[in-house]
Design an enzyme around this catalytic site. Structure first.
Site, PDB file in Angstrom:
ATOM      1  N   ASP A 144     -37.671  14.701 -26.838  1.00  0.00           N
ATOM      2  CA  ASP A 144     -37.202  15.984 -27.348  1.00  0.00           C
ATOM      3  C   ASP A 144     -35.993  16.555 -26.602  1.00  0.00           C
ATOM      4  OD1 ASP A 144     -38.502  16.520 -24.991  1.00  0.00           O
ATOM      5  OD2 ASP A 144     -39.675  18.208 -25.747  1.00  0.00           O
ATOM      6  N   ASP A 148     -37.256  19.049 -20.435  1.00  0.00           N
ATOM      7  CA  ASP A 148     -36.397  20.231 -20.470  1.00  0.00           C
ATOM      8  C   ASP A 148     -36.753  21.246 -19.388  1.00  0.00           C
ATOM      9  OD1 ASP A 148     -38.777  21.038 -21.621  1.00  0.00           O
ATOM     10  OD2 ASP A 148     -37.850  22.099 -23.289  1.00  0.00           O
ATOM     11  N   ARG A 172     -46.539  21.059 -11.684  1.00  0.00           N
ATOM     12  CA  ARG A 172     -45.915  22.261 -12.223  1.00  0.00           C
ATOM     13  C   ARG A 172     -45.650  23.215 -11.058  1.00  0.00           C
ATOM     14  NH1 ARG A 172     -44.716  20.283 -17.254  1.00  0.00           N
ATOM     15  NH2 ARG A 172     -46.576  19.344 -18.192  1.00  0.00           N
ATOM     16  N   ARG A 192     -45.690  17.666 -27.971  1.00  0.00           N
ATOM     17  CA  ARG A 192     -45.455  19.101 -27.786  1.00  0.00           C
ATOM     18  C   ARG A 192     -44.895  19.702 -29.070  1.00  0.00           C
ATOM     19  NH1 ARG A 192     -42.080  21.475 -22.723  1.00  0.00           N
ATOM     20  NH2 ARG A 192     -40.411  20.671 -24.027  1.00  0.00           N
ATOM     21  N   ASP A 243     -41.974  12.783 -25.121  1.00  0.00           N
ATOM     22  CA  ASP A 243     -41.789  13.578 -26.341  1.00  0.00           C
ATOM     23  C   ASP A 243     -40.502  13.260 -27.097  1.00  0.00           C
ATOM     24  OD1 ASP A 243     -44.138  14.834 -25.578  1.00  0.00           O
ATOM     25  OD2 ASP A 243     -43.097  16.490 -24.597  1.00  0.00           O
ATOM     26  N   GLY A 251     -44.323  16.594 -17.055  1.00  0.00           N
ATOM     27  CA  GLY A 251     -45.261  15.544 -17.465  1.00  0.00           C
ATOM     28  C   GLY A 251     -44.739  14.168 -17.096  1.00  0.00           C
ATOM     29  N   THR A 267     -39.436  11.795 -20.503  1.00  0.00           N
ATOM     30  CA  THR A 267     -40.521  12.469 -21.230  1.00  0.00           C
ATOM     31  C   THR A 267     -40.898  11.637 -22.438  1.00  0.00           C
ATOM     32  OG1 THR A 267     -41.066  14.373 -22.640  1.00  0.00           O
ATOM     33  CG2 THR A 267     -38.742  13.894 -22.350  1.00  0.00           C
TER      34      THR A 267
END
Length: 319
Positions: A129, A103, A72, A171, A127, A11, A125
């Protein structure tokens, strides 16, 4: 090392362009050629590789998205796909690679290292995360986008005396929800790391209503579930008029904040330094405003956690 590559994967996030710029210019400063790999690992397999100059990354530091594009690539998860990628890197004489992404991108970088190709990860990212770093590139910008949206939603929630459920991205991580909820004074924050009790949410809403409160904001991280379904459940149980806003991909776009531009520049430059030092299978990050690096296997083996004290504070302030 005389020639390196750089790609963005997964992303997109605001600040990726600033990171690409830093990689390119830091390398050229040290008289190293840089090749951009377009469309992530898909482009690596297909040979979409082009030499980048100083001017190639001019006027991009303030732009969201990624000039290298992203995609992707299920094929790269296979040993055959990975070998194709390594062959193309060698074909272009590339000796080291910087991968900017989350990740999933890191797992690709990990595989390249296993095939004997030096690779460094840069956390890009929204996120937030990636374990081992306080912040990832794009998180701060996405957070501010969410905050601005919630500020506007609160205005109409006040006017119509409604409860609003706002679903945010992230996410499986609740950082965007937690930080935006605390910053905007949300009545309830639903994150996957903590779970939630619907009865407690309803009780808090009714308690506020009894003391004269006529509107409420509830933040739902997408990892918890559908904001639409949660909004329906709240309206049915609380008997309060409820509306739902799913912010979606607007959170990924926009000009990066000053924080993200500086973070991306620092992390991208450090990634190049690591390759020059002969390092591989490393990832860069920031802890207590210091740029650090650690083993990429370590980042992938750890579980993302939230700041439990911050979550507790959000509950205490939303009484």
């Amino acid at each position: 090392m005389k020639r390196i590559g750089v790609l963005t994967s997964g992303g997109d996030s605001p600040g990726m362009n600033a990171a690409v710029r830093a990689v390119v210019r830091k390398a050229i400063y040290h008289e190293i050629e840089v090749y951009g790999i377009y469309h992530g690992y898909s482009g690596l397999i297909n040979g979409e590789i082009k030499k980048l100059e100083v001017g190639s990354v001019g006027d991009i530091i303030h732009k969201g998205g990624t000039m290298l594009y992203t995609a992707r690539c299920p094929e790269f998860r296979t040993p055959e796909g990975q070998k194709k990628g390594v062959e193309n890197l060698k074909k272009f004489g590339i000796e080291g690679l910087v991968v900017i992404g989350g990740d999933g991108s890191y797992r690709g970088a990990q595989k390249l290292t296993e095939h004997g190709f030096p690779t460094i990860g840069v956390p890009g990212t929204i996120d937030n995360d990636i374990p081992g770093t306080d912040f990832t590139i794009g998180f701060d910008t996405a957070l501010n986008t969410v905050i601005q949206a919630i500020d506007k939603i609160r205005d109409t929630a006040t006017s119509h005396e409604r409860t609003y459920v706002v679903e945010v991205m992230g996410r499986d991580a609740g950082d965007i929800a937690l930080w935006s909820g605390l910053a905007d004074g949300a009545e309830s924050i639903l994150i996957p790391e903590a779970g939630f009790d619907m009865d407690q949410i309803i009780s808090r809403l009714k308690r506020g209503h009894q003391r004269g409160k006529r509107h409420s904001i509830i933040i739902v991280a997408e990892g918890v579930g559908s904001g639409v379904e949660i909004g329906k459940a709240i309206q049915e149980k609380a008997k309060m008029e409820t509306r739902v806003t799913v912010l979606g991909h607007v959170q990924r776009g926009g000009s990066p904040t000053a924080f993200d531009r500086v973070l991306a520049s620092r992390l991208g430059a450090r990634a190049v330094e690591l390759l020059l030092e002969g390092k591989e299978a490393r990832t860069v990050g920031i802890q207590s405003n210091k740029i650090i690096d650690f083993d990429i296997d370590e980042a992938l083996s750890q579980k993302h956690t939230i700041d439990s004290e911050m979550y507790k504070l959000s509950q205490e302030l939303s009484i």
